[in-house]
Scaffold this motif. Structure first.
Motif, mmCIF file in Angstrom:
data_model
loop_
_atom_site.group_PDB
_atom_site.id
_atom_site.type_symbol
_atom_site.label_atom_id
_atom_site.label_comp_id
_atom_site.label_asym_id
_atom_site.label_seq_id
_atom_site.Cartn_x
_atom_site.Cartn_y
_atom_site.Cartn_z
ATOM 1 N N ASP A 29 -117.644 -88.898 0.584
ATOM 2 C CA ASP A 29 -117.164 -87.684 -0.092
ATOM 3 C C ASP A 29 -118.268 -86.627 -0.154
ATOM 4 O OD1 ASP A 29 -114.644 -88.565 -0.463
ATOM 5 O OD2 ASP A 29 -114.985 -89.304 -2.511
ATOM 6 N N SER A 30 -119.497 -87.087 -0.430
ATOM 7 C CA SER A 30 -120.615 -86.127 -0.499
ATOM 8 C C SER A 30 -120.775 -85.427 0.837
ATOM 9 C CB SER A 30 -121.931 -86.825 -0.828
ATOM 10 O OG SER A 30 -121.828 -87.583 -1.991
ATOM 11 N N ILE A 31 -120.655 -86.199 1.923
ATOM 12 C CA ILE A 31 -120.828 -85.609 3.247
ATOM 13 C C ILE A 31 -119.726 -84.571 3.489
ATOM 14 C CG2 ILE A 31 -120.733 -86.108 5.732
ATOM 15 C CD1 ILE A 31 -122.168 -88.767 5.056
ATOM 16 N N ALA A 32 -118.499 -84.896 3.110
ATOM 17 C CA ALA A 32 -117.388 -83.959 3.324
ATOM 18 C C ALA A 32 -117.514 -82.722 2.427
ATOM 19 C CB ALA A 32 -116.067 -84.657 3.048
ATOM 20 N N LEU A 33 -117.941 -82.919 1.178
ATOM 21 C CA LEU A 33 -117.935 -81.807 0.217
ATOM 22 C C LEU A 33 -119.162 -80.923 0.331
ATOM 23 C CD1 LEU A 33 -116.651 -83.748 -2.911
ATOM 24 C CD2 LEU A 33 -115.396 -82.065 -1.565
ATOM 25 N N VAL A 34 -120.283 -81.541 0.626
ATOM 26 C CA VAL A 34 -121.522 -80.768 0.639
ATOM 27 C C VAL A 34 -121.925 -80.419 2.068
ATOM 28 C CG1 VAL A 34 -123.878 -80.661 -0.250
ATOM 29 C CG2 VAL A 34 -122.163 -81.945 -1.491
ATOM 30 N N GLY A 35 -121.341 -81.158 3.015
ATOM 31 C CA GLY A 35 -121.497 -80.746 4.398
ATOM 32 C C GLY A 35 -122.686 -81.284 5.127
ATOM 33 N N ARG A 36 -123.216 -82.390 4.663
ATOM 34 C CA ARG A 36 -124.349 -82.953 5.383
ATOM 35 C C ARG A 36 -123.880 -84.074 6.302
ATOM 36 N NH1 ARG A 36 -126.496 -82.257 0.192
ATOM 37 N NH2 ARG A 36 -128.121 -80.689 0.153
ATOM 38 N N THR A 37 -124.704 -84.357 7.278
ATOM 39 C CA THR A 37 -124.480 -85.541 8.102
ATOM 40 C C THR A 37 -125.239 -86.688 7.423
ATOM 41 O OG1 THR A 37 -126.357 -84.796 9.401
ATOM 42 C CG2 THR A 37 -124.173 -84.341 10.304
ATOM 43 N N PRO A 38 -124.968 -87.946 7.781
ATOM 44 C CA PRO A 38 -125.729 -89.043 7.170
ATOM 45 C C PRO A 38 -127.232 -88.843 7.359
ATOM 46 C CG PRO A 38 -123.885 -89.898 8.417
ATOM 47 C CD PRO A 38 -123.944 -88.441 8.720
ATOM 48 N N VAL A 39 -127.990 -89.254 6.354
ATOM 49 C CA VAL A 39 -129.450 -89.079 6.424
ATOM 50 C C VAL A 39 -130.156 -90.415 6.245
ATOM 51 C CG1 VAL A 39 -129.605 -86.666 5.675
ATOM 52 C CG2 VAL A 39 -129.448 -88.461 3.948
ATOM 53 N N THR A 40 -131.307 -90.541 6.880
ATOM 54 C CA THR A 40 -132.112 -91.754 6.735
ATOM 55 C C THR A 40 -132.901 -91.670 5.424
ATOM 56 O OG1 THR A 40 -134.022 -90.756 7.818
ATOM 57 C CG2 THR A 40 -132.439 -91.898 9.239
ATOM 58 N N TYR A 41 -133.483 -92.796 5.041
ATOM 59 C CA TYR A 41 -134.313 -92.815 3.838
ATOM 60 C C TYR A 41 -135.506 -91.868 4.013
ATOM 61 C CZ TYR A 41 -137.153 -94.409 0.001
ATOM 62 O OH TYR A 41 -137.915 -94.434 -1.140
ATOM 63 N N GLU A 42 -136.096 -91.908 5.212
ATOM 64 C CA GLU A 42 -137.256 -91.050 5.488
ATOM 65 C C GLU A 42 -136.880 -89.564 5.362
ATOM 66 O OE1 GLU A 42 -140.926 -89.908 6.041
ATOM 67 O OE2 GLU A 42 -140.328 -91.966 5.653
ATOM 68 N N GLN A 43 -135.698 -89.192 5.858
ATOM 69 C CA GLN A 43 -135.253 -87.799 5.738
ATOM 70 C C GLN A 43 -135.033 -87.421 4.275
ATOM 71 O OE1 GLN A 43 -131.917 -88.260 8.447
ATOM 72 N NE2 GLN A 43 -132.788 -86.776 9.867
ATOM 73 N N THR A 44 -134.571 -88.389 3.494
ATOM 74 C CA THR A 44 -134.358 -88.128 2.061
ATOM 75 C C THR A 44 -135.699 -87.868 1.374
ATOM 76 O OG1 THR A 44 -132.479 -89.647 2.157
ATOM 77 C CG2 THR A 44 -133.232 -89.004 -0.027
#
Ligand SMILES: CC(C)(COP(=O)(O)OP(=O)(O)OC[C@H]1O[C@@H](n2cnc3c(N)ncnc32)[C@H](O)[C@@H]1OP(=O)(O)O)[C@@H](O)C(=O)NCCC(=O)NCCS
Length: 184
Positions: A29-44
């Motif tokens: 849902d976060s990806i759909a609502l906020v528009g991000r693609t999946p992120v790795t831990y390192e990217q976070t």
């Protein structure tokens, strides 16, 4: 069950909170609502570090059991213009219970009362009705509609630019202190 404002706390966002954030960011849902693609831990980790470098005000939202239920931040803080933008993301299981409304009120209070900002703004996708309703309820006004500005799951969505001025914010911590009485 809705939560009581007095039990919800904003506190510093700590390094050990990044793990939880990584999970929230990758929720479908976060990806759909906020528009991000999946992120790795390192990217976070890099995402949080970039915010710290930019001197964004990043806070964790803690519930009545002292558990972290989300994060909220003021970013793009430009004192010369008296403005900043606001962002929020809750843990999926903590949505729809009032945490978003409470945390936004507390952060807007900080922005207007402590940082002495003149304006707080944000952008949100047209698909994100929950967020738009929340922002309108708090007094944000739609200042612009950007057509087909974001792509998600096979279609384009409009993006809304919303803002609120300090003079329009009369809900200081819900403690009854109005703008008029503060200025008197
Ligand atoms: C958007 C978000 C911060 C809202 O916080 P929340 O705690 O879930 O929202 P609240 O429970 O405080 O509800 C706020 C308002 O949203 C509206 N709302 C709540 N659930 C809703 C739903 N399922 N559909 C439409 N509107 C809804 C209501 O108007 C509600 O006000 P009310 O309780 O007075 O009726 C949270 O859901 C979230 O983190 N979503 C994913 C990330 C995101 O979208 N961030 C914002 C990007 S711009």
């Amino acid at each position: 069950m809705r939560v009581d404002s007095s039990n919800v706390k904003l506190r510093a966002f700590e390094t050990e909170d990044v793990k939880a954030l990584h999970g929230w960011l990758n929720d479908a849902d976060s990806i759909a609502l906020v528009g991000r693609t999946p992120v790795t831990y390192e990217q976070t980790v890099q995402h949080v570090e970039k915010k710290q470098k930019n001197k964004d005000l990043v806070l964790g939202i803690e519930n009545e059991d002292h558990q972290l239920v989300g994060w909220i931040f003021l970013q793009n803080i430009e004192f010369e213009h008296g403005r900043a933008s606001i962002g929020i993301l809750l843990a999926p299981e903590s949505r729809g219970r009032g945490y978003g409304s409470i945390a936004m009120r507390k952060m807007i209070d900080i922005g207007f009362q402590q940082l002495r900002l003149h304006k707080i703004y944000l952008t949100t996708r047209g698909i994100n009705q929950q967020a738009i309703r929340l922002y309108q309820k708090l007094g944000f006004i739609i200042e612009g509609q950007l057509r087909d500005h974001a792509y998600s799951d096979g279609r384009y969505y409009d993006t809304y630019f919303m803002g609120i001025l300090a003079s329009e914010w009369s809900d200081y911590s819900g403690n009854g202190t109005s703008v008029t009485s503060m200025q008197a």
